[in-house]
Write a protein that holds these residues in place. Structure first.
Motif, mmCIF file in Angstrom:
data_model
loop_
_atom_site.group_PDB
_atom_site.id
_atom_site.type_symbol
_atom_site.label_atom_id
_atom_site.label_comp_id
_atom_site.label_asym_id
_atom_site.label_seq_id
_atom_site.Cartn_x
_atom_site.Cartn_y
_atom_site.Cartn_z
ATOM 1 N N PRO A 1 0.829 -1.216 0.000
ATOM 2 C CA PRO A 1 0.000 0.000 0.000
ATOM 3 C C PRO A 1 0.857 1.257 0.000
ATOM 4 O O PRO A 1 1.957 1.285 0.553
ATOM 5 N N ASP A 2 0.346 2.299 -0.622
ATOM 6 C CA ASP A 2 0.918 3.640 -0.562
ATOM 7 C C ASP A 2 -0.048 4.479 0.253
ATOM 8 O O ASP A 2 -1.111 4.865 -0.231
ATOM 9 N N LYS B 1 -3.189 6.599 -1.086
ATOM 10 C CA LYS B 1 -4.325 5.678 -0.946
ATOM 11 C C LYS B 1 -4.429 4.760 -2.172
ATOM 12 O O LYS B 1 -5.484 4.572 -2.770
ATOM 13 N N SER B 2 -3.280 4.197 -2.522
ATOM 14 C CA SER B 2 -3.203 3.285 -3.663
ATOM 15 C C SER B 2 -2.433 2.042 -3.236
ATOM 16 O O SER B 2 -1.952 1.948 -2.101
ATOM 17 N N LEU B 3 -2.304 1.085 -4.149
ATOM 18 C CA LEU B 3 -1.556 -0.117 -3.819
ATOM 19 C C LEU B 3 -1.114 -0.826 -5.084
ATOM 20 O O LEU B 3 -1.611 -0.564 -6.189
ATOM 21 N N PRO C 1 -7.958 2.205 -5.264
ATOM 22 C CA PRO C 1 -9.337 1.736 -5.084
ATOM 23 C C PRO C 1 -10.315 2.890 -4.979
ATOM 24 O O PRO C 1 -10.042 3.902 -4.337
ATOM 25 N N ALA C 2 -11.460 2.743 -5.623
ATOM 26 C CA ALA C 2 -12.474 3.802 -5.602
ATOM 27 C C ALA C 2 -13.200 3.862 -4.269
ATOM 28 O O ALA C 2 -13.718 4.914 -3.886
ATOM 29 N N ARG C 3 -13.258 2.737 -3.567
ATOM 30 C CA ARG C 3 -13.958 2.675 -2.283
ATOM 31 C C ARG C 3 -13.153 1.785 -1.342
ATOM 32 O O ARG C 3 -12.309 1.008 -1.759
ATOM 33 N N ARG D 1 3.401 -5.286 2.882
ATOM 34 C CA ARG D 1 4.653 -4.538 3.002
ATOM 35 C C ARG D 1 4.363 -3.272 3.802
ATOM 36 O O ARG D 1 3.573 -2.422 3.374
ATOM 37 N N VAL D 2 5.002 -3.169 4.952
ATOM 38 C CA VAL D 2 4.687 -2.131 5.924
ATOM 39 C C VAL D 2 5.848 -1.152 6.016
ATOM 40 O O VAL D 2 7.007 -1.570 6.187
ATOM 41 N N PRO D 3 5.602 0.171 5.920
ATOM 42 C CA PRO D 3 6.685 1.142 6.048
ATOM 43 C C PRO D 3 7.393 1.039 7.393
ATOM 44 O O PRO D 3 6.824 0.585 8.385
#
Length: 446
Positions: A44-45, A49-51, A121-123, A160-162
């Motif tokens: 995830p970013d 809010k993307s991945l 994602p849109a939702r 994958r976690v920052p």
């Protein structure tokens, strides 16, 4: 302010399409196959809010001649897809994402679908610049069938976690390993198969508090509230679990149950945790009119998650029972007046739907004019029917019937007939006329 019956405004009922009761299309998501497991690796970013993701789906064909594998469409961009190593084409038509098979499938055979994708994602993605959590729309951030409630599949997730962040997802964190740039890979495993709409995860720098409730560990998390506030906010959780365990005849079905406190009015259950907004919780202690969100979402661990309606036709079994149990908790915690007040709210919602010319049996399979009307039937009327059953059968038979229903169908999917049979067995009464009047044929009697 919202109250217990208003859980329908923010729980999973907000998600499905208003016309989900219409005829099934040939390529309806999930037709012709059963998903056995999902394995995901997601990056995830949070700010965007993307991945980006890779997903492996193990499936079994349930019909001969299947020519497409259809899932819920979403806004993700498909980078590649293979079935048992063979590259497939994909297309989106309306709300259906489908993959064309190289040859018609044979019933009973298994296959492995591998998909790579990326996008926003849109939702179902929410949070801040420093946190991210998902909410209901699992099939917007992964490939699955959102409304195939009766299908339960194993779920595995590598996140994958920052650096410096923690994660939460379905089930148990089974391992951590170092990734590039100080990141970590967190591997989560669900304790049992669950319906796809119950998948989820969260990332952030969370404060944490924990305690034991019998054999289960309770974990409270937030990126804004400290440990003391978390303990105050969720102080009643242990008592709620004890109450629900007694009524269900089944202990809390998860070894660890987490509650993530966020800003806003969120109130959403997932397979082994809930996301709860500060605006959905009481502003002062001991206020029965505002005390609903924690117990409503917790109750879904039994009715909705452990036992799930087979299709949306019987969605009231998820939400009507849970809404009724919210009222029952209030009776236990605050007294009979709080129970009656909660049911009065349900009556008001249903009466408004009836005044608009709409009242249907609980298991009606048609289209609803608005989502609010659907909630008035599945949540409010469902709760009123459970209260009516309680009054008609008496305390011992009613609660015995609910325990029988819960124990017999734990881990499975149900229809309204299953509840009827359990109540008949516990009461020794023929309840066909009563269920016909409320559930299968008629509207609410005057």
């Amino acid at each position: 302010m919202l109250n217990g019956i208003s859980a329908g405004l923010v729980s999973i009922g907000t998600a499905f399409a208003l016309n989900c009761g219409t005829a099934i299309a040939a390529d309806k998501p999930g037709n012709g196959f059963q998903t056995l497991s999902y394995r995901l690796a997601l990056t995830p970013d949070i700010p965007a809010k993307s991945l980006a993701g890779r997903e492996t789906i193990k499936l079994r064909y349930t019909s001969d001649g299947v020519q497409r594998l259809s899932f819920s469409a979403n806004a993700l961009i498909i980078d590649s897809v293979t079935l048992d190593g063979v590259t497939l084409d994909h297309e989106v038509q309306g709300d259906v994402l489908s993959f064309k098979l190289p040859r018609p499938a044979q019933r009973g055979r298994t296959a492995t679908l591998r998909i790579s994708y990326h996008g926003r994602p849109a939702r179902g993605f929410a949070g801040s610049q420093l946190t991210l959590y998902t909410s209901y729309f699992a099939c917007d951030w992964m490939i699955c069938s959102q409304n195939k409630f009766g299908e339960k599949a194993a779920f595995f997730l590598d996140l994958r976690v920052p650096a410096g962040m923690s994660s939460m997802s379905v089930g148990t964190l089974v391992s951590k390993r170092k990734g590039p740039d100080g990141s970590e890979f967190h591997r989560w495993k669900a304790p049992r198969p669950y319906s796809a709409y119950l998948y989820g995860f969260a990332l952030g720098r969370f404060n944490r508090a924990s305690e034991q409730a019998g054999p289960s560990k309770l974990t409270y998390l937030s990126d804004t509230a400290d440990e003391g506030e978390l303990r105050r906010r969720f102080a009643d959780t242990k008592d709620m679990i004890a109450f629900l365990t007694t009524k269900a005849g089944v202990p809390l079905p998860v070894a660890e149950y987490s509650q993530l406190l966020v800003d806003g009015s969120e109130a959403q259950e997932a397979a082994t945790y809930s996301v709860l907004g500060t605006d959905a919780l009481p502003t002062s202690p001991n206020d029965p009119s505002e005390d609903w969100a924690i117990v409503h979402e917790l109750t879904h661990q039994w009715w909705g998650n452990l036992i799930t309606c087979e299709t949306l036709k019987d969605f009231w079994l998820n939400e009507g029972i849970t809404t009724f149990m919210t009222a029952a908790w209030k009776e236990h915690r605050y007294g009979r007046a709080a129970y009656d007040a909660e049911l009065d709210v349900a009556r008001g919602r249903l009466e408004r739907a009836r005044a608009a010319g709409f009242d249907k049996p609980l298991a009606w399979d048609g289209a609803y004019p608005t989502l609010g009307v659907r909630r008035a039937i599945h949540y409010s009327k469902g709760a009123l029917f459970m209260a009516h059953l309680r009054a008609a059968l008496g305390e011992d038979a009613f609660w015995s019937g609910l325990r029988r229903y819960t124990i017999e169908h734990a881990g499975g999917a149900v229809t309204s007939i299953d509840l009827e049979r359990a109540m008949e067995a516990s009461s020794g009464r023929d309840l066909r006329a009563l269920f016909a009047e409320w559930v299968f044929e008629g509207g609410l009697p005057d």
